[in-house]
Design a protein around this motif. Structure first.
Motif, PDB file in Angstrom:
ATOM      1  N   ARG A  44       0.836  -1.196   0.000  1.00  0.00           N
ATOM      2  CA  ARG A  44       0.000   0.000   0.000  1.00  0.00           C
ATOM      3  C   ARG A  44       0.870   1.246   0.000  1.00  0.00           C
ATOM      4  O   ARG A  44       1.982   1.250   0.520  1.00  0.00           O
ATOM      5  CB  ARG A  44      -0.939  -0.002   1.188  1.00  0.00           C
ATOM      6  N   GLY A  45       0.357   2.297  -0.631  1.00  0.00           N
ATOM      7  CA  GLY A  45       1.043   3.576  -0.602  1.00  0.00           C
ATOM      8  C   GLY A  45       2.222   3.702  -1.556  1.00  0.00           C
ATOM      9  O   GLY A  45       3.202   4.372  -1.242  1.00  0.00           O
ATOM     10  N   ALA A  46       2.151   3.079  -2.735  1.00  0.00           N
ATOM     11  CA  ALA A  46       3.242   3.193  -3.706  1.00  0.00           C
ATOM     12  C   ALA A  46       3.464   4.652  -4.078  1.00  0.00           C
ATOM     13  O   ALA A  46       2.514   5.400  -4.264  1.00  0.00           O
ATOM     14  CB  ALA A  46       2.932   2.372  -4.954  1.00  0.00           C
ATOM     15  N   THR A  47       4.725   5.052  -4.174  1.00  0.00           N
ATOM     16  CA  THR A  47       5.054   6.436  -4.517  1.00  0.00           C
ATOM     17  C   THR A  47       5.898   6.470  -5.778  1.00  0.00           C
ATOM     18  O   THR A  47       7.110   6.355  -5.727  1.00  0.00           O
ATOM     19  CB  THR A  47       5.806   7.150  -3.370  1.00  0.00           C
ATOM     20  N   GLY A  48       5.250   6.591  -6.909  1.00  0.00           N
ATOM     21  CA  GLY A  48       5.961   6.753  -8.176  1.00  0.00           C
ATOM     22  C   GLY A  48       6.519   5.466  -8.753  1.00  0.00           C
ATOM     23  O   GLY A  48       6.211   4.369  -8.306  1.00  0.00           O
ATOM     24  N   THR A  49       7.355   5.633  -9.754  1.00  0.00           N
ATOM     25  CA  THR A  49       7.960   4.495 -10.444  1.00  0.00           C
ATOM     26  C   THR A  49       9.211   4.037  -9.695  1.00  0.00           C
ATOM     27  O   THR A  49       9.842   4.821  -8.987  1.00  0.00           O
ATOM     28  CB  THR A  49       8.326   4.865 -11.894  1.00  0.00           C
ATOM     29  N   PRO A  50       9.580   2.769  -9.875  1.00  0.00           N
ATOM     30  CA  PRO A  50      10.776   2.288  -9.185  1.00  0.00           C
ATOM     31  C   PRO A  50      12.041   2.964  -9.715  1.00  0.00           C
ATOM     32  O   PRO A  50      12.100   3.382 -10.865  1.00  0.00           O
ATOM     33  CB  PRO A  50      10.779   0.790  -9.488  1.00  0.00           C
ATOM     34  N   LYS A  51      13.036   3.050  -8.822  1.00  0.00           N
ATOM     35  CA  LYS A  51      14.326   3.635  -9.186  1.00  0.00           C
ATOM     36  C   LYS A  51      15.325   2.525  -9.442  1.00  0.00           C
ATOM     37  O   LYS A  51      15.306   1.498  -8.761  1.00  0.00           O
ATOM     38  CB  LYS A  51      14.856   4.515  -8.046  1.00  0.00           C
ATOM     39  N   SER A  52      16.207   2.743 -10.408  1.00  0.00           N
ATOM     40  CA  SER A  52      17.289   1.796 -10.654  1.00  0.00           C
ATOM     41  C   SER A  52      18.338   1.956  -9.562  1.00  0.00           C
ATOM     42  O   SER A  52      18.725   3.074  -9.216  1.00  0.00           O
ATOM     43  CB  SER A  52      17.930   2.053 -12.014  1.00  0.00           C
ATOM     44  N   VAL A  53      18.782   0.834  -9.004  1.00  0.00           N
ATOM     45  CA  VAL A  53      19.785   0.829  -7.946  1.00  0.00           C
ATOM     46  C   VAL A  53      20.738  -0.340  -8.162  1.00  0.00           C
ATOM     47  O   VAL A  53      20.454  -1.241  -8.948  1.00  0.00           O
ATOM     48  CB  VAL A  53      19.149   0.710  -6.536  1.00  0.00           C
ATOM     49  N   ASN A  54      21.836  -0.314  -7.461  1.00  0.00           N
ATOM     50  CA  ASN A  54      22.733  -1.469  -7.397  1.00  0.00           C
ATOM     51  C   ASN A  54      22.472  -2.175  -6.082  1.00  0.00           C
ATOM     52  O   ASN A  54      22.436  -1.544  -5.026  1.00  0.00           O
ATOM     53  CB  ASN A  54      24.196  -1.045  -7.483  1.00  0.00           C
ATOM     54  N   LEU A  55      22.279  -3.486  -6.154  1.00  0.00           N
ATOM     55  CA  LEU A  55      22.052  -4.270  -4.946  1.00  0.00           C
ATOM     56  C   LEU A  55      23.370  -4.482  -4.221  1.00  0.00           C
ATOM     57  O   LEU A  55      24.452  -4.235  -4.782  1.00  0.00           O
ATOM     58  CB  LEU A  55      21.404  -5.604  -5.308  1.00  0.00           C
ATOM     59  N   SER A  56      23.318  -4.963  -2.995  1.00  0.00           N
ATOM     60  CA  SER A  56      24.541  -5.176  -2.219  1.00  0.00           C
ATOM     61  C   SER A  56      25.479  -6.172  -2.897  1.00  0.00           C
ATOM     62  O   SER A  56      26.682  -6.141  -2.683  1.00  0.00           O
ATOM     63  CB  SER A  56      24.198  -5.642  -0.805  1.00  0.00           C
ATOM     64  N   SER A  57      24.920  -7.025  -3.755  1.00  0.00           N
ATOM     65  CA  SER A  57      25.740  -7.985  -4.501  1.00  0.00           C
ATOM     66  C   SER A  57      26.444  -7.340  -5.687  1.00  0.00           C
ATOM     67  O   SER A  57      27.250  -7.968  -6.353  1.00  0.00           O
ATOM     68  CB  SER A  57      24.854  -9.123  -5.006  1.00  0.00           C
ATOM     69  N   GLY A  58      26.090  -6.068  -5.969  1.00  0.00           N
ATOM     70  CA  GLY A  58      26.651  -5.366  -7.118  1.00  0.00           C
ATOM     71  C   GLY A  58      25.811  -5.521  -8.374  1.00  0.00           C
ATOM     72  O   GLY A  58      26.070  -4.871  -9.378  1.00  0.00           O
ATOM     73  N   LYS A  59      24.801  -6.375  -8.332  1.00  0.00           N
ATOM     74  CA  LYS A  59      23.936  -6.594  -9.495  1.00  0.00           C
ATOM     75  C   LYS A  59      22.897  -5.480  -9.583  1.00  0.00           C
ATOM     76  O   LYS A  59      22.535  -4.870  -8.583  1.00  0.00           O
ATOM     77  CB  LYS A  59      23.247  -7.954  -9.394  1.00  0.00           C
ATOM     78  N   PRO A  60      22.370  -5.235 -10.805  1.00  0.00           N
ATOM     79  CA  PRO A  60      21.346  -4.183 -10.953  1.00  0.00           C
ATOM     80  C   PRO A  60      20.022  -4.608 -10.326  1.00  0.00           C
ATOM     81  O   PRO A  60      19.670  -5.787 -10.324  1.00  0.00           O
ATOM     82  CB  PRO A  60      21.224  -4.017 -12.465  1.00  0.00           C
ATOM     83  N   GLY A  61      19.326  -3.631  -9.810  1.00  0.00           N
ATOM     84  CA  GLY A  61      18.034  -3.900  -9.198  1.00  0.00           C
ATOM     85  C   GLY A  61      17.128  -2.691  -9.288  1.00  0.00           C
ATOM     86  O   GLY A  61      17.446  -1.697  -9.959  1.00  0.00           O
ATOM     87  N   SER A  62      16.017  -2.775  -8.617  1.00  0.00           N
ATOM     88  CA  SER A  62      15.035  -1.685  -8.568  1.00  0.00           C
ATOM     89  C   SER A  62      14.656  -1.447  -7.115  1.00  0.00           C
ATOM     90  O   SER A  62      14.565  -2.388  -6.325  1.00  0.00           O
ATOM     91  CB  SER A  62      13.777  -2.042  -9.357  1.00  0.00           C
ATOM     92  N   GLU A  63      14.403  -0.181  -6.788  1.00  0.00           N
ATOM     93  CA  GLU A  63      13.926   0.158  -5.453  1.00  0.00           C
ATOM     94  C   GLU A  63      12.517   0.717  -5.567  1.00  0.00           C
ATOM     95  O   GLU A  63      12.284   1.672  -6.309  1.00  0.00           O
ATOM     96  CB  GLU A  63      14.827   1.178  -4.774  1.00  0.00           C
ATOM     97  N   TYR A  64      11.610   0.113  -4.823  1.00  0.00           N
ATOM     98  CA  TYR A  64      10.220   0.550  -4.762  1.00  0.00           C
ATOM     99  C   TYR A  64      10.015   1.272  -3.440  1.00  0.00           C
ATOM    100  O   TYR A  64      10.438   0.784  -2.387  1.00  0.00           O
ATOM    101  CB  TYR A  64       9.269  -0.649  -4.849  1.00  0.00           C
TER     102      TYR A  64
END
Length: 184
Positions: free
Chosen positions: A15-35
Protein backbone atom coordinates in the motif's frame (compact mmCIF):
# COMPACT_ATOMS: atom_id res chain seq x y z
CA UNK A 1 7.67 4.22 4.93
CA UNK A 2 9.24 1.24 3.20
CA UNK A 3 12.03 1.18 0.62
CA UNK A 4 12.31 -2.28 -0.89
CA UNK A 5 15.09 -3.36 -3.24
CA UNK A 6 14.67 -6.34 -5.55
CA UNK A 7 16.59 -7.85 -8.47
CA UNK A 8 15.97 -6.28 -11.84
CA UNK A 9 12.78 -7.55 -13.49
CA UNK A 10 10.85 -8.04 -10.25
CA UNK A 11 7.90 -5.94 -9.11
CA UNK A 12 6.86 -5.11 -5.56
CA UNK A 13 3.32 -4.39 -4.33
CA UNK A 14 2.17 -2.89 -1.07
CA UNK A 15 0.00 0.00 0.00
CA UNK A 16 1.04 3.58 -0.60
CA UNK A 17 3.24 3.19 -3.71
CA UNK A 18 5.05 6.44 -4.52
CA UNK A 19 5.96 6.75 -8.18
CA UNK A 20 7.96 4.49 -10.44
CA UNK A 21 10.78 2.29 -9.18
CA UNK A 22 14.33 3.64 -9.19
CA UNK A 23 17.29 1.80 -10.65
CA UNK A 24 19.79 0.83 -7.95
CA UNK A 25 22.73 -1.47 -7.40
CA UNK A 26 22.05 -4.27 -4.95
CA UNK A 27 24.54 -5.18 -2.22
CA UNK A 28 25.74 -7.98 -4.50
CA UNK A 29 26.65 -5.37 -7.12
CA UNK A 30 23.94 -6.59 -9.49
CA UNK A 31 21.35 -4.18 -10.95
CA UNK A 32 18.03 -3.90 -9.20
CA UNK A 33 15.03 -1.69 -8.57
CA UNK A 34 13.93 0.16 -5.45
CA UNK A 35 10.22 0.55 -4.76
CA UNK A 36 9.12 3.21 -2.30
CA UNK A 37 5.94 3.06 -0.23
CA UNK A 38 4.49 5.60 2.17
CA UNK A 39 1.25 5.11 4.06
CA UNK A 40 0.18 7.97 6.33
CA UNK A 41 -3.29 6.63 7.15
CA UNK A 42 -4.12 4.54 10.24
CA UNK A 43 -3.90 0.80 9.85
CA UNK A 44 -1.90 -2.34 10.32
CA UNK A 45 1.65 -2.76 8.97
CA UNK A 46 1.78 -3.35 5.24
CA UNK A 47 1.58 -6.56 3.31
CA UNK A 48 4.31 -6.89 0.67
CA UNK A 49 4.23 -9.09 -2.44
CA UNK A 50 7.21 -9.33 -4.78
CA UNK A 51 7.71 -11.39 -7.91
CA UNK A 52 8.10 -11.46 -11.66
CA UNK A 53 4.89 -10.37 -13.34
CA UNK A 54 3.84 -9.52 -16.88
CA UNK A 55 2.78 -5.96 -17.70
CA UNK A 56 -0.52 -5.02 -16.03
CA UNK A 57 -3.96 -5.62 -17.47
CA UNK A 58 -6.64 -2.97 -16.97
CA UNK A 59 -10.33 -2.52 -17.76
CA UNK A 60 -12.65 0.41 -17.17
CA UNK A 61 -11.14 3.65 -15.86
CA UNK A 62 -7.80 1.95 -15.11
CA UNK A 63 -7.70 2.32 -11.33
CA UNK A 64 -7.75 -1.48 -11.02
CA UNK A 65 -4.62 -3.16 -12.37
CA UNK A 66 -4.07 -6.92 -12.63
CA UNK A 67 -0.59 -8.42 -12.39
CA UNK A 68 -0.12 -12.06 -13.38
CA UNK A 69 2.86 -14.29 -14.04
CA UNK A 70 3.67 -15.29 -17.61
CA UNK A 71 2.04 -18.70 -17.08
CA UNK A 72 -1.35 -17.14 -16.27
CA UNK A 73 -1.31 -14.02 -18.43
CA UNK A 74 -3.81 -15.51 -20.90
CA UNK A 75 -6.48 -14.87 -18.23
CA UNK A 76 -5.38 -11.26 -17.71
CA UNK A 77 -7.98 -9.37 -19.74
CA UNK A 78 -10.88 -11.41 -18.36
CA UNK A 79 -9.63 -11.07 -14.79
CA UNK A 80 -9.16 -7.31 -15.22
CA UNK A 81 -12.74 -6.96 -16.49
CA UNK A 82 -14.08 -9.04 -13.60
CA UNK A 83 -12.02 -7.19 -10.96
CA UNK A 84 -13.04 -3.79 -12.31
CA UNK A 85 -16.69 -4.83 -12.40
CA UNK A 86 -16.54 -6.16 -8.82
CA UNK A 87 -14.74 -3.03 -7.59
CA UNK A 88 -17.39 -0.81 -9.21
CA UNK A 89 -20.19 -2.95 -7.75
CA UNK A 90 -18.80 -2.62 -4.21
CA UNK A 91 -18.18 1.10 -4.65
CA UNK A 92 -21.82 1.53 -5.70
CA UNK A 93 -22.97 -0.66 -2.79
CA UNK A 94 -20.71 0.52 0.03
CA UNK A 95 -19.37 3.93 -1.07
CA UNK A 96 -15.84 5.05 -1.86
CA UNK A 97 -13.11 2.87 -0.32
CA UNK A 98 -10.14 4.23 1.59
CA UNK A 99 -8.23 4.52 -1.67
CA UNK A 100 -9.37 4.35 -5.30
CA UNK A 101 -6.29 2.43 -6.47
CA UNK A 102 -6.29 -1.39 -6.44
CA UNK A 103 -3.64 -3.88 -7.57
CA UNK A 104 -4.88 -7.43 -8.12
CA UNK A 105 -1.84 -9.69 -7.90
CA UNK A 106 -1.30 -13.40 -8.49
CA UNK A 107 -0.07 -15.46 -5.55
CA UNK A 108 1.86 -18.73 -5.85
CA UNK A 109 -0.31 -21.83 -5.49
CA UNK A 110 1.57 -23.04 -2.40
CA UNK A 111 0.52 -20.01 -0.32
CA UNK A 112 -2.74 -18.70 1.08
CA UNK A 113 -5.73 -18.75 -1.30
CA UNK A 114 -6.12 -14.98 -0.98
CA UNK A 115 -4.57 -11.94 0.72
CA UNK A 116 -5.84 -8.39 1.06
CA UNK A 117 -4.46 -5.08 2.25
CA UNK A 118 -5.28 -1.49 1.32
CA UNK A 119 -4.75 -1.14 -2.44
CA UNK A 120 -4.06 -4.87 -2.74
CA UNK A 121 -6.14 -7.98 -3.52
CA UNK A 122 -4.23 -11.17 -4.29
CA UNK A 123 -5.43 -14.66 -5.21
CA UNK A 124 -3.68 -17.90 -6.14
CA UNK A 125 -2.69 -18.28 -9.78
CA UNK A 126 -4.62 -21.55 -10.10
CA UNK A 127 -7.81 -19.65 -9.22
CA UNK A 128 -7.54 -16.77 -11.73
CA UNK A 129 -9.16 -18.65 -14.59
CA UNK A 130 -11.74 -20.80 -12.82
CA UNK A 131 -15.32 -20.00 -11.90
CA UNK A 132 -14.74 -20.17 -8.14
CA UNK A 133 -11.97 -17.60 -8.59
CA UNK A 134 -14.62 -14.98 -9.41
CA UNK A 135 -16.19 -15.46 -5.97
CA UNK A 136 -12.81 -15.59 -4.22
CA UNK A 137 -11.81 -12.35 -5.94
CA UNK A 138 -15.14 -10.70 -5.00
CA UNK A 139 -14.62 -11.68 -1.37
CA UNK A 140 -11.02 -10.43 -1.42
CA UNK A 141 -11.96 -7.11 -3.06
CA UNK A 142 -14.83 -6.66 -0.57
CA UNK A 143 -12.15 -6.62 2.14
CA UNK A 144 -11.16 -3.16 0.80
CA UNK A 145 -14.27 -1.97 2.65
CA UNK A 146 -14.75 -4.60 5.37
CA UNK A 147 -11.16 -5.44 6.22
CA UNK A 148 -9.23 -2.27 5.51
CA UNK A 149 -11.64 0.38 6.76
CA UNK A 150 -13.16 -1.67 9.58
CA UNK A 151 -10.97 -3.64 11.96
CA UNK A 152 -12.16 -6.05 14.63
CA UNK A 153 -11.56 -5.06 18.25
CA UNK A 154 -10.45 -8.62 19.06
CA UNK A 155 -10.21 -11.99 17.32
CA UNK A 156 -13.69 -12.67 18.68
CA UNK A 157 -14.93 -9.84 16.47
CA UNK A 158 -13.27 -11.08 13.25
CA UNK A 159 -16.64 -12.33 12.04
CA UNK A 160 -17.52 -8.72 11.24
CA UNK A 161 -14.71 -8.40 8.70
CA UNK A 162 -15.08 -11.86 7.20
CA UNK A 163 -18.86 -12.00 7.45
CA UNK A 164 -19.42 -8.68 5.73
CA UNK A 165 -16.89 -9.56 3.00
CA UNK A 166 -18.72 -12.85 2.45
CA UNK A 167 -22.01 -10.96 2.36
CA UNK A 168 -20.53 -8.60 -0.27
CA UNK A 169 -19.39 -11.62 -2.30
CA UNK A 170 -22.90 -13.07 -2.20
CA UNK A 171 -24.43 -9.70 -3.12
CA UNK A 172 -22.19 -9.69 -6.20
CA UNK A 173 -23.15 -13.29 -7.11
CA UNK A 174 -26.83 -12.37 -6.89
CA UNK A 175 -26.32 -9.22 -8.97
CA UNK A 176 -24.40 -11.13 -11.66
CA UNK A 177 -26.32 -14.39 -11.77
CA UNK A 178 -29.65 -13.89 -10.03
CA UNK A 179 -31.39 -15.17 -6.93
CA UNK A 180 -31.09 -18.85 -7.90
CA UNK A 181 -27.27 -18.53 -7.98
CA UNK A 182 -27.39 -16.88 -4.56
CA UNK A 183 -29.53 -19.71 -3.14
CA UNK A 184 -27.19 -22.33 -4.65
Amino acid sequence: EMHIRVPQGMRVFSRGATGTPKSVNLSSGKPGSEYDFKWAKPGFPGTVIAGRFADPFTAGPGNVKVYLTISHQASGNQLAQTASKEYDFFTDSFGEPETTHLNVVELPDDTLPAVYAPELAAIQGSRVGDKSGVRLLANTIAHQWWGCEISPHSLGDAWITNGMSRYGELMYVEDESGKSALRA
